[in-house]
Scaffold this motif. Structure first.
Motif, PDB file in Angstrom:
ATOM      1  N   LEU A   1      44.094 -61.645   9.869  1.00 33.10           N
ATOM      2  CA  LEU A   1      43.521 -60.498  10.581  1.00 33.10           C
ATOM      3  C   LEU A   1      42.339 -60.855  11.485  1.00 33.10           C
ATOM      4  O   LEU A   1      42.305 -60.410  12.646  1.00 33.10           O
TER       5      LEU A   1
ATOM      6  N   GLY B   1      43.678 -62.439  14.570  1.00 31.64           N
ATOM      7  CA  GLY B   1      44.429 -61.484  15.380  1.00 31.64           C
ATOM      8  C   GLY B   1      43.523 -60.551  16.160  1.00 31.64           C
ATOM      9  O   GLY B   1      43.768 -60.270  17.343  1.00 31.64           O
TER      10      GLY B   1
ATOM     11  N   TRP C   1      42.942 -52.802  22.651  1.00 34.27           N
ATOM     12  CA  TRP C   1      43.573 -52.017  21.595  1.00 34.27           C
ATOM     13  C   TRP C   1      44.800 -51.264  22.097  1.00 34.27           C
ATOM     14  O   TRP C   1      45.667 -50.883  21.289  1.00 34.27           O
TER      15      TRP C   1
ATOM     16  N   LEU D   1      48.105 -52.636  20.930  1.00 33.31           N
ATOM     17  CA  LEU D   1      48.582 -52.232  19.605  1.00 33.31           C
ATOM     18  C   LEU D   1      49.321 -50.907  19.670  1.00 33.31           C
ATOM     19  O   LEU D   1      50.376 -50.736  19.064  1.00 33.31           O
TER      20      LEU D   1
ATOM     21  N   LEU E   1      53.391 -50.449  18.747  1.00 31.66           N
ATOM     22  CA  LEU E   1      53.402 -49.987  17.362  1.00 31.66           C
ATOM     23  C   LEU E   1      54.795 -50.104  16.747  1.00 31.66           C
ATOM     24  O   LEU E   1      54.950 -50.514  15.592  1.00 31.66           O
TER      25      LEU E   1
ATOM     26  N   LEU F   1      55.532 -53.853  16.007  1.00 34.78           N
ATOM     27  CA  LEU F   1      54.803 -54.325  14.837  1.00 34.78           C
ATOM     28  C   LEU F   1      55.411 -53.769  13.543  1.00 34.78           C
ATOM     29  O   LEU F   1      55.494 -54.470  12.534  1.00 34.78           O
ATOM     30  N   THR F   2      55.828 -52.509  13.601  1.00 29.42           N
ATOM     31  CA  THR F   2      56.463 -51.908  12.428  1.00 29.42           C
ATOM     32  C   THR F   2      57.771 -52.612  12.093  1.00 29.42           C
ATOM     33  O   THR F   2      58.033 -52.961  10.932  1.00 29.42           O
TER      34      THR F   2
ATOM     35  N   LEU G   1      51.371 -59.049  23.371  1.00 28.88           N
ATOM     36  CA  LEU G   1      50.554 -59.315  22.200  1.00 28.88           C
ATOM     37  C   LEU G   1      50.326 -60.815  22.043  1.00 28.88           C
ATOM     38  O   LEU G   1      51.281 -61.604  22.129  1.00 28.88           O
TER      39      LEU G   1
ATOM     40  N   THR H   1      47.943 -62.209  16.944  1.00 28.13           N
ATOM     41  CA  THR H   1      47.856 -60.767  16.708  1.00 28.13           C
ATOM     42  C   THR H   1      49.173 -60.242  16.166  1.00 28.13           C
ATOM     43  O   THR H   1      49.199 -59.383  15.270  1.00 28.13           O
TER      44      THR H   1
ATOM     45  N   GLY I   1      49.401 -58.493  12.588  1.00 32.48           N
ATOM     46  CA  GLY I   1      49.935 -57.133  12.518  1.00 32.48           C
ATOM     47  C   GLY I   1      51.178 -57.048  11.666  1.00 32.48           C
ATOM     48  O   GLY I   1      51.344 -56.103  10.882  1.00 32.48           O
TER      49      GLY I   1
ATOM     50  N   PHE J   1      51.464 -54.745   8.340  1.00 33.07           N
ATOM     51  CA  PHE J   1      52.484 -53.710   8.190  1.00 33.07           C
ATOM     52  C   PHE J   1      53.425 -54.052   7.035  1.00 33.07           C
ATOM     53  O   PHE J   1      53.848 -53.165   6.286  1.00 33.07           O
TER      54      PHE J   1
END
Length: 314
Positions: free
Chosen positions: A53, A56, A64, A67, A71, A74-75, A180, A184, A188, A192
């Motif tokens: 973290l 990242g 930001w 991100l 999203l 990353l999920t 990204l 990172t 991430g 997640f």
């Protein structure tokens, strides 16, 4: 600049394969004392997220919005590449022997080649195909599957899902389009993935259980927290950080095939830490895997990109 980038990527990929390869030995020592695969995977992912973290966030540099824009990526990365690859593999080995489960999961490089062909028109040349065949043959020897282990449908299904997670890991790692930074993405994904496994544990889906008894590593009694920290810091945090960085430099295809060294490393570390001596046939398999990786690299320049036909009338 291509040669230094490739050399750096290969070194990072080998480092990632070696560190990932340690996980089996450390986890096995914990299983012997009452740790469950679910607890081991969750703790490993959580510690890895804590390690990755800060790197990242620093690499993000205050952007930001990246991100928010990624999203969904990353999920998906956390669910498939982190949680899926670990959880589904553990579910498979509850129903089948470790060797066949690993062999099925490590068909991921072939799945990556197929995906790049179908999705992006990157048709593999004959040298790449030869490399895939050599690597598959090498894996069969390394895993020493001469015992004819019996398989059941549920176990094969879980192992194939683990393969999907591993293939996703290689494909997403090599994708530059998200913007990204690679560290990172790794941080991430681990964050997640930890959240998903935490939810699975709360729902009772992920089997939980742990022990504070000493473990045996390399024939010596060792406090339980030693393999736990090594699992989280080395085989998760460092392994994912180096693996994602390698994927950006090498691409999905070559990165996936070099990652096959994880199996060779896993066999060697099992010999060192938990006294599982590899046979001569397994060492021969390692040489076949090396030959397969070299063939894939040689075949990189022979990939044929099939352009879509434009049928529009100008």
């Amino acid at each position: 600049m291509a040669a230094p980038r490739t050399a750096a990527g290969v070194l990072l990929a080998i480092a990632s394969a070696l560190t990932f390869g340690l996980s089996g030995s450390f986890a096995s020592s914990l299983f012997e004392t009452g740790w469950t695969p679910g607890t081991t995977a969750l703790v490993r992912s959580a510690i890895g997220a804590l390690v990755a973290l800060p790197f990242g966030v620093a690499a993000l540099g205050g952007r930001w919005h990246l991100l928010r824009a990624n999203l969904g990526l990353l999920t998906a990365y956390g669910v498939l590449a982190v949680t899926g690859a670990q959880f589904c593999y553990f579910m498979a080995v509850q129903r089948m022997e470790v060797g066949p489960a690993l062999l099925i999961e490590y068909t991921a490089p072939a799945a990556v080649v197929l995906w790049l062909w179908l999705r992006h028109g990157q048709r593999p040349g004959p040298v790449t195909v030869l490399g895939a065949v050599l690597a598959a043959a090498g894996l069969t020897l390394v895993l020493d599957l001469t015992g004819g282990a019996s398989l059941d449908v549920a176990a094969v299904g879980w192992a194939l899902l683990a393969m999907t997670g591993a293939a996703t890991y290689f494909v997403v790692n090599a994708d530059h389009s998200s913007g990204l930074p690679p560290v990172t993405l790794a941080a991430g994904g681990l964050l997640f993935g930890t959240a998903v496994m935490g939810l699975l544990a709360l729902c009772g889906v992920l089997p939980m259980g742990a022990s504070t008894s000493d473990v045996v590593l390399a024939g010596h009694q060792t406090p339980w927290w030693v393999p736990v920290l090594l699992l989280g810091v080395v085989t998760s945090g460092i392994a994912y950080l180096t693996g994602v960085a390698a994927g950006r430099l090498l691409g999905a295809r070559l990165g996936a095939f070099i990652a096959l060294f994880e199996v060779v490393a896993g066999v060697g570390f099992a010999w060192l830490f938990v006294d599982q001596l590899p046979a001569v046939v397994q060492l021969a398999g390692g040489l076949l895997i090396l030959a397969g990786v070299i063939a894939v690299k040689l075949g990189e320049g022979r990939v044929v990109t099939v352009e879509p036909v434009d049928t529009a009338v100008s």
